[in-house]
Design a protein around this motif. Sequence first.
Motif: not given
Length: 435
Positions: A94-95, A147-153, A162-170
């Motif tokens: 992912r990175r 990026a969403a997958t990276f955060v989820l995992e 909560y973690l995935v929501s920050w992708q949407l907030a960004s």
Amino acid sequence: MFTPPFATCDQPSGNQENPRELLKTVVAASLVTGLEMFDFTVFGFFAVMIGDRFFPANDPMTSLLWAVGTFGVGFFMRPVGAMIIGAYADRVGRRAAMTRTSWMMALGTAALGLCPSFASIGVIAPLVVIAARSLQGFAVGGDIGVAATFVLEAGPVSRRGYLVSWQLASQGAAALLGATLGVLLTSTVSPAALASWGWRIPFLIGLLIAPVGLYVRHRLRDDPIPTNTARNAGTPLAELCRDHGTTILLAMLMMMGQTIPVYAIVYFMPSYATRVMHMPAVIGFLASALSALLLVVIPPLAGRLIDSLPRRKPLALLASGCTALLVYPVFLMITRATSALPILCGVGLISTMVAFGAGAVALLVLEALPARVRASGMAVSHALHVALFGGTAQFIVTALIRWTGDPMSAAWYVAPACLVSFCALMLFKERRLET
């Protein structure tokens, strides 16, 4: 350790319990995605100026139509980027994929911000703009899903909402920055200067994507690659089409109910206010800024709510249904407005519903896909639906208004689309991962 019911070897073993490491992961992924979305969407906020500079015509609505059509070009490149970058992320990591998207987005933004106008270099100018939008679309098409997958995992299952929501907030923060710059520029720069050079300022600010993106993403811990991915290198797209075609199709239709209202109402409001309602440009930018603020503040709150609920789907259904019911009244309120307040209220209502449902829909899709094709699946479903429905929304709405002469004709497209999205959500099978 949390494992899905599919197969334990498909789930990356990188869930981070260290709060500091988890925070760094979320910030790095969300910050750069936000910057990339800013670079990508700021074009829509300044479509009127871009149309006049690169697509001059006798009729101002024709120039705007060409500009929003070019805005859509970037969306049609997003599926290509999603397929190539998503598959690369599932095979290599992912990175590595996210680092490459940062470079490509910076190059496309530089070309847009520095390109001479049609008056200076003729037909080469719109061709450069179209090429730059294509490169931007390719980059962001792959980055959002990866990026969403990276955060989820990266984190525990109990905090995924909560973690995935920050992708949407960004992404909301990107729109907020673009709209805020629009308000500042229209308030402090003369109309002539704004049309001449002021519109370039946001694109030049967006060049921060290169140094910021490379720095924060290079410092991330590289993610483990699922075991089956190494064995099936080069085949994530084939598996995705073969085994998860229905999931991808329903995911596209589900996300459509958030994308079309955002692009047809929120991002288009500066152009709608000036060209259709004949109001000051600052009113449209204020409406977009309010919407973006709600899209920043609400998703983390909704994410915590999602994590506390036994299922994701009910919240998504509630938000989707309310959005479909509100579209027509909101457009009626906007078209009859004589001041900024009704426009702000209408856009705020739609934005609130979209912000509450977006996180739940994203989680439903991410958790329905096994890890070995998760980055590809999320990237492709998101990019395809945005290309088909988001990139064309402003063009379709503009064309409907131009052909009918009725500002309310925009609702004829947005409301049925939201209803279709609600029906797709009803058919989608929730597969929340169990401990």
